[in-house]
Design an enzyme around this catalytic site. Structure first.
Site, PDB file in Angstrom:
ATOM      1  N   SER A 123       6.615  23.975 -26.481  1.00 40.34           N
ATOM      2  CA  SER A 123       7.461  24.340 -27.615  1.00 40.34           C
ATOM      3  C   SER A 123       7.138  25.773 -28.071  1.00 40.34           C
ATOM      4  CB  SER A 123       7.258  23.310 -28.742  1.00 40.34           C
ATOM      5  OG  SER A 123       8.239  23.434 -29.715  1.00 40.34           O
ATOM      6  N   ARG A 131       9.779  18.270 -43.031  1.00 40.60           N
ATOM      7  CA  ARG A 131       9.095  17.512 -42.001  1.00 40.60           C
ATOM      8  C   ARG A 131       9.985  16.401 -41.427  1.00 40.60           C
ATOM      9  NH1 ARG A 131       5.778  17.652 -37.809  1.00 40.60           N
ATOM     10  NH2 ARG A 131       4.510  15.805 -37.566  1.00 40.60           N
ATOM     11  N   ASP A 157      15.276  16.186 -24.199  1.00 35.81           N
ATOM     12  CA  ASP A 157      14.897  17.161 -25.224  1.00 35.81           C
ATOM     13  C   ASP A 157      16.138  17.942 -25.632  1.00 35.81           C
ATOM     14  OD1 ASP A 157      13.870  19.193 -26.779  1.00 35.81           O
ATOM     15  OD2 ASP A 157      12.360  19.837 -25.326  1.00 35.81           O
ATOM     16  N   HIS A 165      12.025  15.955 -27.512  1.00 34.81           N
ATOM     17  CA  HIS A 165      11.144  17.115 -27.468  1.00 34.81           C
ATOM     18  C   HIS A 165       9.669  16.701 -27.503  1.00 34.81           C
ATOM     19  CE1 HIS A 165      10.140  21.309 -27.981  1.00 34.81           C
ATOM     20  NE2 HIS A 165       9.534  21.087 -29.118  1.00 34.81           N
ATOM     21  N   ASP A 166       9.379  15.647 -28.256  1.00 34.21           N
ATOM     22  CA  ASP A 166       8.004  15.163 -28.403  1.00 34.21           C
ATOM     23  C   ASP A 166       7.357  14.751 -27.093  1.00 34.21           C
ATOM     24  OD1 ASP A 166       7.295  15.515 -30.986  1.00 34.21           O
ATOM     25  OD2 ASP A 166       7.791  13.497 -31.659  1.00 34.21           O
TER      26      ASP A 166
END
Lengths: 382, 382
Positions: free
Chosen positions: B157, B227, B322, B355-356
């Site tokens: 990232s 968040r 992602d 994405h994680d």
């Protein structure tokens, strides 16, 4: 302000209001003893009363589909590109009705309205309404308007969910159900976006637990965040790249937190115009109606089973770049309709405009939609 | 707390700090006269000093890659699944370094640190740092550690962006550049998500224009929204459907604004743990560094041209689901590297984790990554 109202517009229009005294039992268990629905009509109801079309609105929509309220009015109704004389939803052929949903903030009874029991605005005490509740209230409006059966009920996004519910709850009351850019239920991701928006509003100190009217304030910051986030999800990555890319407003980076990229400017502008016109409590209600919508829940999540009740002909439309309610979500609806041997037309429109595409005058969209509306018209009495 | 620290963990670790007195000229034009960088190292630097690996962290990451600070520590470092003895980034073979970025909130000089000129926390006066600035500061740390050339610089990232910048700014200082789930610049949509998060923080009344430390408060609501929104974009629609679906926490709808769906509970929990540990001013800085990153901007947006300077071997990894930095964005990097006849390996990992995924121990990911690290190790002195 339009110097002159465009030739192809329905022109000057005005809203009407119906007052309902028959109590409405809501899904949440509460009862609204009385309420008002504001609506607009365009075109003429024919003698057989069989050319009426109901358009259901989405989250931030209203009953004001088309036309202008005055010569000074700067913007027409939200579906001006599709509703009007000679347009896709042709007001020369159809009697078109738009209604502001219960819980709204544009004239129908909602959180901003005075609660007759307290003589103060309902605020957070306005009950959470569902898509079913809306359809029930719209059905009562249908009776008041003297319409036995809609030629078509049409809606995009949350409006499309109302169309599905109409087809399930009142199968004999509509001949065609036109479901655009919708889904039979939200995904966890959809709910999560709504929840972030709600948290932004509800944690704004100006929200006052929903009683902000009494404090002469509005949760402006929270509503701005909610709108920016919502708007962002209505666009596709591609259309944002095309519209804004990485363009800088002043040509260079300033290393501060002012507006630097054009996309930031656009989002802030969208937020500015929204907070002046939309009520935060209504925003909360609308997102809850979205989250809760799941007509198949009572049938063990079997959409085909719940659609057994439906008898309308369906036209389902999706847009390739819509990532809020992707074509895949429309495929699920189409499959369930096919399972019930219903007549279904399906169009997947190639578009890079994202979810917002359903509001736009895209040639392929207008073309297939027009063709379908010709069919709807052909079944109406001359 | 782990009853005993897992066998395959690096075990107990501790951080170190370097103080830098040599002024650092930043891209924004400001100069940091002195600053500190906190870092951790695992494994042993070999005699030839050629087995060192730098891991750059992402938005909310830290220098604490792996291991535990004490037997009571409840969670290991953020890349525990990949960094450790016998793991992909094998601390038995490599000397692995993690560093907290300048502007961070975990020990390196940042907004929470005391500004020697005012004897108060920098707060909003901490300059906006860029990926280039980070790489420059990391290069100075490299010298302090006595490392001439990294065997590899690795990051996911925003960390992957630092790897790209390393390869451009210090081509002779790394043999391998491993760029994971990254992009060579943000899209308008990426920037828009960052801007919504920033607005949530900056319009929180507790933000006090960034001077909240002096008011003994934090912009908790805004940071929570930021968040939740960020986290939401790190997951895919599919993994959210699998993890949460439409499951209700209490089995039925309550018609209120408490937690109803499991996904709401999850997001609020993520927000809770984040606000206790992360600094809002750092969050703002990090999103700006993301927005600004565009190494090709100075070469007329020609990524191939700016990568002419690079000489490392590259390994680029992306994940199919992602949508923050999609495989397409990695393809752009791979193409630009090929244009320069650089050695490039590319792996597109099938995963529904969004994405994680780059943080997770996914078998296919571990397998190809391990194979590449074997190659990196084979070039190090025994």
């Amino acid at each position: 302000m339009p110097e002159t109202i465009p030739q192809d517009s329905i022109g000057l229009v005005k809203s009407s209001t119906f007052h309902f005294d028959q109590p409405l039992s809501l899904d949440c268990g509460e009862i609204l003893d009385s309420y008002e629905l504001v609506y607009e009509t365009y075109g003429e109801l024919n003698e057989s009363r069989d050319n009426a079309i109901l358009v259901c609105h989405a989250l931030s929509g209203t009953h004001h589909l088309a036309g202008y309220y005055s010569m000074e009015d700067r913007k027409p109704g939200w579906w001006e590109s599709l509703v009007g004389p000679g347009k896709v939803i042709d007001t020369n052929r159809f009697y078109v009705v738009g209604v502001n949903n219960l819980g709204g903030c544009n004239g129908s009874t909602g959180p901003k309205s005075i609660n007759p029991k307290t003589n103060k605005p309902y605020g957070p005490d306005f009950p959470i309404v569902t898509v079913s509740d809306w359809v029930e209230s719209q059905s009562r409006l249908t009776q008041k308007l003297g319409i036995k059966q809609w030629a078509a009920v049409i809606g995009g996004s949350l409006g499309g969910m109302q169309v599905l519910q109409w087809a399930i709850d009142f199968p004999d009351s509509l001949r065609h159900a036109i479901v655009i850019a919708a889904a039979s239920k939200l995904t966890a991701q959809n709910i999560a976006f709504n929840e972030v928006a709600r948290q932004a509003i509800r944690t704004d100190p100006a929200f006052h637990e929903g009683h902000y009217y009494e404090h002469n304030t509005i949760p402006e910051s929270g509503l701005r965040i909610a709108r920016m986030l919502g708007h962002l999800t209505y666009m596709s990555d591609d259309i944002m790249a095309e519209k804004f890319g990485r363009a800088l407003r002043e040509g260079s980076i300033n290393f501060d937190y002012g507006i630097e990229f054009q996309v930031e400017s656009y989002l802030r502008h969208q937020a500015d115009s929204f907070v002046g016109t939309f009520d935060a409590n209504t925003y909360l209600l609308m997102t809850k109606a979205l989250d809760y919508f799941d007509p198949a829940a009572s049938s063990g999540s079997d959409l085909s089973a719940v659609l057994e009740k439906a008898s309308a002909d369906f036209f389902v439309i999706s847009f390739t770049s819509d990532w809020r309610f992707s074509p895949q979500r429309s495929h699920e609806i189409v499959k369930a309709l096919h399972d019930n041997d219903l007549n279904v037309s399906y169009a997947e429109i190639e578009s890079h405009h994202g979810h917002d595409a359903f509001l736009l005058a895209l040639p392929q969209y207008l073309s297939v939609f027009s063709a379908y509306m010709d069919r709807v018209a052909s079944e109406c009495t001359e």
